[in-house]
Scaffold this active site. Structure first.
Site, PDB file in Angstrom:
ATOM      1  N   ARG A 143      33.858  23.925  50.332  1.00 35.08           N
ATOM      2  CA  ARG A 143      32.897  24.602  51.227  1.00 35.08           C
ATOM      3  C   ARG A 143      33.484  24.890  52.599  1.00 35.08           C
ATOM      4  NH1 ARG A 143      28.962  23.287  48.106  1.00 35.08           N
ATOM      5  NH2 ARG A 143      26.967  24.341  48.324  1.00 35.08           N
ATOM      6  N   HIS A 147      37.851  25.518  45.848  1.00 32.60           N
ATOM      7  CA  HIS A 147      36.388  25.629  45.887  1.00 32.60           C
ATOM      8  C   HIS A 147      35.744  24.984  47.106  1.00 32.60           C
ATOM      9  CE1 HIS A 147      35.496  21.379  45.066  1.00 32.60           C
ATOM     10  NE2 HIS A 147      36.608  21.394  44.386  1.00 32.60           N
ATOM     11  N   ASP A 175      31.067  11.764  45.658  1.00 37.15           N
ATOM     12  CA  ASP A 175      30.522  12.176  46.953  1.00 37.15           C
ATOM     13  C   ASP A 175      29.739  13.485  46.890  1.00 37.15           C
ATOM     14  OD1 ASP A 175      32.553  13.934  46.395  1.00 37.15           O
ATOM     15  OD2 ASP A 175      33.982  12.992  47.771  1.00 37.15           O
ATOM     16  N   GLU A 219      30.973  16.158  51.751  1.00 36.94           N
ATOM     17  CA  GLU A 219      31.321  14.963  50.971  1.00 36.94           C
ATOM     18  C   GLU A 219      31.600  13.720  51.815  1.00 36.94           C
ATOM     19  OE1 GLU A 219      32.525  17.988  50.493  1.00 36.94           O
ATOM     20  OE2 GLU A 219      32.017  18.548  48.429  1.00 36.94           O
ATOM     21  N   HIS A 266      36.597  29.033  40.228  1.00 42.07           N
ATOM     22  CA  HIS A 266      35.350  28.258  40.292  1.00 42.07           C
ATOM     23  C   HIS A 266      34.153  29.214  40.273  1.00 42.07           C
ATOM     24  CE1 HIS A 266      32.349  25.467  41.906  1.00 42.07           C
ATOM     25  NE2 HIS A 266      33.205  24.471  41.731  1.00 42.07           N
ATOM     26  N   GLU A 305      34.360   5.155  42.616  1.00 35.57           N
ATOM     27  CA  GLU A 305      35.209   5.864  43.598  1.00 35.57           C
ATOM     28  C   GLU A 305      34.659   5.682  45.017  1.00 35.57           C
ATOM     29  OE1 GLU A 305      35.838  10.319  44.266  1.00 35.57           O
ATOM     30  OE2 GLU A 305      37.342   9.928  42.733  1.00 35.57           O
TER      31      GLU A 305
END
Ligand code: UD1
Ligand code: UDP
Length: 370
Positions: free
Chosen positions: A212, A210, A98, A134, A243, A120
């Site tokens: 967003r 990590h 994604d 995503e 990250h 996936e």
């Protein structure tokens, strides 16, 4: 017999890890001709993951820019992908998950009228902004996809509910379990360099983050919670591979940089990371892939999200949603440290995400598809 020409495309660390078993299976199978395309949306982290599996891409779009926006990545992939597809002319483009790379590569394949296989497929949180971007990337990808590789029966049901035909959905398991088993079967639990500063038998809490949607206040709260855990349990050592996204690096290094039992390290090489997962007492993470791996390993995870598109891990009892609320993260950690019963219950390995044969099932579905 004419070979099926397949172009797997990936660009971030998790895509590289999850596409690697498919690429290895394709390259070993005479029915296929394989042309691998890396976008390098993640320059260092993609290459680090690929190195473990010894995969060299045939094409590298070298896209990453420091501090890139979502539009930068999508536009960058679209700009380069048209000419590449025109030159290579694959029968299939395979995308994974994604990310912006997956969405944009799928769109470019559609523009070129090339069939798209989505590895996936069918994960849904049903929340537009969680995870962001995503959830919408994967919904847009589903619309473009010809053959959906659903990791679980639950993901297949989500696609069926949206009207996708049974014949276009193959339940394969998640390829991350293939990657995980590959590591467990092909590597030794060698000394982990990131543990060098820690007493041999000290209990370890492994942390990653990590997302967003957690940037800003969410990350400040995550750091505050980790600080409190470190203070309340001074014998525990928190290892946090940070990250490389500047939105993560900045708050984490400034808030947690100076605490004795918090060890901020570089993103870890996949083999060491898996062995460190096994060595850890439990994990605190907002990662998608780690929810799948930890469920297969029976390693409890406090998931720093309000919703998950991977409910199988929560149902298995291994993953527990705690969001980014300081109190919930700290009390979740307290339970994993002090409540032996709860810890044992969260520690049973469950193969709900696959049995390590996803890549082979993907190949067979590609051959059988009409
Ligand atoms: C991306 C994916 C996310 C996935 C995550 C896995 C999108 C929109 N996001 O998020 O779905 O869960 O990867 O980690 O596709 N950087 C480096 N070196 C690297 C990697 C990143 O320096 O090897 C820095 C760069 O400054 C880069 C920034 O991180 O611009 C952001 O990278 P990006 O891929 O845009 O977003 P992620 O947050 O990593
Ligand atoms: N991982 C790794 N090194 C690290 C942290 C994670 O190899 O330092 C692996 C982890 O085992 C999993 C994947 O990276 O397979 C998850 O990537 P990430 O959390 O960045 O992305 P997500 O899965 O959330 O999209």
């Amino acid at each position: 017999m004419k070979k099926i020409k397949v172009m797997p495309v990936f660009g971030t660390r998790p895509e590289a890890i999850k596409m690697a078993p498919v690429i290895m299976a394709l390259r070993a199978d005479e029915r296929f001709e394989t042309v691998v395309c890396a976008t390098a949306q993640h320059r260092q982290m993609q290459d680090q993951a690929l190195g473990v599996f010894g995969i060299q891409p045939d094409h590298d779009l070298n896209l990453m820019k420091p501090g890139q926006s979502l539009n930068d990545v999508v536009a960058g992939v679209l700009n380069q992908m048209g000419d590449l597809l025109e030159a290579v002319k694959p029968d299939w483009v395979l995308v994974q998950g994604d990310t912006s790379t997956a969405f944009a590569a799928g769109l470019a394949a559609f523009h070129a009228r090339i069939a798209v296989g989505h590895v996936e497929a069918g994960l849904r949180s049903y929340q537009k902004y969680a995870p962001y971007p995503e959830e919408i990337n994967r919904k847009m990808l589903s619309a473009i996809t010809d053959l959906h590789f659903a990791p679980t029966p639950f993901a297949k049901q989500a696609l069926q509910k949206e009207g996708f035909a049974d014949k276009d959905i193959a339940v394969t398991g998640n390829t991350v379990i293939d990657a995980l088993f590959w590591v467990l079967n092909h590597t030794q639990a060698a000394p982990i360099p990131e543990l060098a500063a820690i007493p041999e038998n000290a209990p370890v809490i492994l942390v990653t983050g990590h997302r967003r949607e957690n940037f800003g206040e969410g990350f400040r709260d995550i750091c505050e919670a980790l600080k409190q855990i470190a203070q309340q349990y001074p014998d525990y050592h928190i290892i946090y591979p940070v990250h490389l996204n500047p939105n993560v690096q900045k708050p984490v290094l400034s808030i947690l940089g100076d605490i004795n039992n918090i060890h901020l390290v570089e993103p870890m090489e996949y083999v060491s990371f898996i062995h460190l997962m096994q060595r850890s007492h439990f994990i605190i993470s907002d990662s998608g892939g780690i929810q799948e791996e930890s469920t297969a390993l029976g390693k409890p995870v406090l998931v720093m999200r309000d919703v998950t598109e991977r409910p199988e891990g929560v149902q298995a009892g291994v993953c527990q949603l705690v969001g980014t609320d300081v109190e919930k993260i700290v009390s979740g950690a307290k339970q994993m440290i002090e409540d032996e019963n709860a810890y044992q219950q969260a520690s049973s390995a469950r193969q709900v995400f696959g049995d390590g044969t996803a890549a082979q099932k993907i190949l067979e579905a590609l051959v059988a598809w009409k």
